[in-house]
Design an enzyme around this catalytic site. Sequence first.
Site, short mmCIF file in Angstrom:
data_model
loop_
_atom_site.label_atom_id
_atom_site.label_comp_id
_atom_site.label_asym_id
_atom_site.label_seq_id
_atom_site.Cartn_x
_atom_site.Cartn_y
_atom_site.Cartn_z
N GLY A 259 -8.41 9.34 8.98
CA GLY A 259 -8.82 9.49 10.37
C GLY A 259 -9.84 10.59 10.61
CE LYS B 3 -3.11 2.89 2.62
NZ LYS B 3 -4.00 3.12 3.75
#
Lengths: 67, 259
Positions: free
Chosen positions: B161, B100
């Site tokens: 987040g 990733k």
Amino acid sequence: MITVVVNDKPRPTRRGETVAELLNGLAVPSRGVAVAVNGEVVRRADWPAHRLLDGDRVEVLTAAQGG
Amino acid sequence: MTGVDDRFVLGGVEFGSRLILGTGGASSLQSLEQALLAGGTELVTVALRRVDPDTPAGLLDVLERCGVRLLPNTAGCYTAADAVRTAHLARDAFDTDWIKLEVIGDDRTLLPDAVELLRAAERLVDDGFTVLPYTTDDPVLARRLADLGCAAVMPAGAPIGSGLGISNPHHIALIREAVRCPVILDAGIGTASDAARAMELGCDAVLLASAVTRAADPVAMATAMRHAVVAGRLAAQAGRIPVRRHALASTAAEGLASW
């Protein structure tokens, strides 16, 4: 003796010590570990042969929660 | 269109779950394990950090018990060079060439640095990695990443987040049209409806971490996400009704009693 810097901490080390020997003396997990010396990846297969030099900067990394 | 025929293939591997979970933010490994199992995920991200004798070991044991595939990330890298080096370290540590790819441009938003991201993606594709880049919701950048040979593109719905959901749903839908590879909504998800929305927009999968690990009840939220991803996928394929400004009676006027 020589001094290598492991994860930013100086560590007195026997002259000619290999990466594999260094890891044996550290509390590292048995798997999921990677090593770079002076910013270059030292692959697992090369750990037994890669000898450390005075002043080498060693990064020892492992799995952590993230992403 | 659904069930066994609706396969999710990523990097040549078939997955039964379209929910990819991150491990960041979990308060304990026990809590993490329960959430991963509740979410039914088959692909889980891990980071690479300095060995610390004070950090409890066992993350890899947990992931092995859950039977998930590892997706190492390059979180915390700000340059292509750092990300490429981290990817090579991860390959050596975890015996996987999946990565990733995160190349962050700004520590306030944690949004990707497009220039460094393209540079790193090109290098890692050349080095034989299965590259899953975390990118912005820019359809042009997504196409450039896909053209380089990335195995998927992973646009942010909103900053990591933040729990803001999907700031620009039109761009996510445009990305789905712009590339042939899987599109994975990565970052910004706050709750189950955000994940369902991503799937309704045509995404092939959803990657999230904080929404589950930082929820008051991570197991309940992981369960909600599992259902949301399935529901959104089904809805995307079900042929939704057109949106209209005025009502369209669902009950026939014919045969209505007259008084």
